[in-house]
Write an enzyme that holds these catalytic residues in place. Structure first.
Site, short mmCIF file in Angstrom:
data_model
loop_
_atom_site.label_atom_id
_atom_site.label_comp_id
_atom_site.label_asym_id
_atom_site.label_seq_id
_atom_site.Cartn_x
_atom_site.Cartn_y
_atom_site.Cartn_z
N GLY A 1 -3.42 -19.48 18.68
CA GLY A 1 -3.34 -19.84 17.27
C GLY A 1 -3.10 -18.60 16.45
O GLY A 1 -3.39 -17.48 16.89
N GLN B 1 -3.08 -13.18 9.20
CA GLN B 1 -3.04 -12.25 10.34
C GLN B 1 -1.71 -11.53 10.46
O GLN B 1 -1.61 -10.54 11.19
CB GLN B 1 -3.32 -13.00 11.64
CG GLN B 1 -4.74 -13.47 11.78
CD GLN B 1 -4.94 -14.09 13.14
OE1 GLN B 1 -4.66 -15.26 13.33
NE2 GLN B 1 -5.41 -13.31 14.11
N GLU C 1 -8.94 -20.69 13.30
CA GLU C 1 -7.78 -20.35 12.46
C GLU C 1 -8.04 -20.67 10.98
O GLU C 1 -7.64 -19.90 10.11
CB GLU C 1 -6.52 -21.09 12.94
CG GLU C 1 -6.08 -20.75 14.37
CD GLU C 1 -6.00 -19.27 14.67
OE1 GLU C 1 -5.71 -18.47 13.75
OE2 GLU C 1 -6.26 -18.91 15.82
N LEU D 1 -6.46 -12.06 17.93
CA LEU D 1 -5.42 -11.03 17.93
C LEU D 1 -5.73 -9.92 16.93
O LEU D 1 -5.22 -8.81 17.07
CB LEU D 1 -4.06 -11.64 17.61
CG LEU D 1 -3.56 -12.71 18.60
CD1 LEU D 1 -2.19 -13.21 18.18
CD2 LEU D 1 -3.52 -12.18 20.02
#
Ligand code: ZN
Length: 170
Positions: free
Chosen positions: A49, A54, A147, A105
């Site tokens: 996701g 991000q 998310e 991430l």
């Protein structure tokens, strides 16, 4: 299409509240390109996701896809087709919770145990501004909660009840 730069913890964009996306903005070439690039970036990084903040865009857009994934080997049992959600909102979440590992991430190399609701209902729009609403459970529900948290300036470590499980994933 291109792979976008991923913001890491410490960068302001990850701690801001994302802006709602209007129909006009969503239908612009720039927003559609952003969505294509978010998908490509998510796949390239083996993510399950990605939230627009991000990739340094403080907009309320997330992409989710769960298939054979090295990052979450347990999650690969529950595959989720590529889903783009604009202005996502969790309208209900189950009292029933489950705890599992999460990574991000934006916090490369780290993982930790996070408790999440087992079931959620999410409302929003698809990439063409068609309204959508659906229920998700298990790993898919976890990814959505993770998310959507990004759109409120939150990362998974903020949700950890016990920081002792925070660990390097390698
Ligand atoms: Zn994340």
């Amino acid at each position: 299409m291109s792979i976008l730069k991923v913001a890491k913890l410490g960068q302001n964009v990850l701690r801001q509240t994302a802006e709602q996306v209007s129909e006009d903005v969503l239908k612009s070439e720039a927003a559609q390109r952003l969505i294509d690039n978010m998908i490509e970036t998510m796949v390239d990084y083996d993510g399950v996701g990605l939230a627009a903040p991000q990739v340094h865009e403080p907009l309320s857009i997330i992409t989710v896809q769960v298939e054979d994934n090295a990052r979450y080997p347990e999650g690969s049992e529950e595959s989720v087709p590529l889903t783009v959600i604009v202005n996502p909102e969790i309208t209900s979440m189950s009292e029933e919770k489950f705890t599992d590992w999460e990574a991000c991430l934006s916090l490369p190399g780290l993982g930790g145990l996070v408790e999440r609701s087992l079931n959620v209902t999410v409302k929003g729009y698809d990439r063409h501004y068609k309204p959508l609403e659906f229920e998700a459970k298990g790993f898919f529900a976890r990814v959505l909660q993770h998310e959507i948290d990004h759109l409120h300036g939150k990362v998974f470590i903020d949700r950890m009840k016990d920081m002792r499980s925070l660990a390097f994933t390698d």
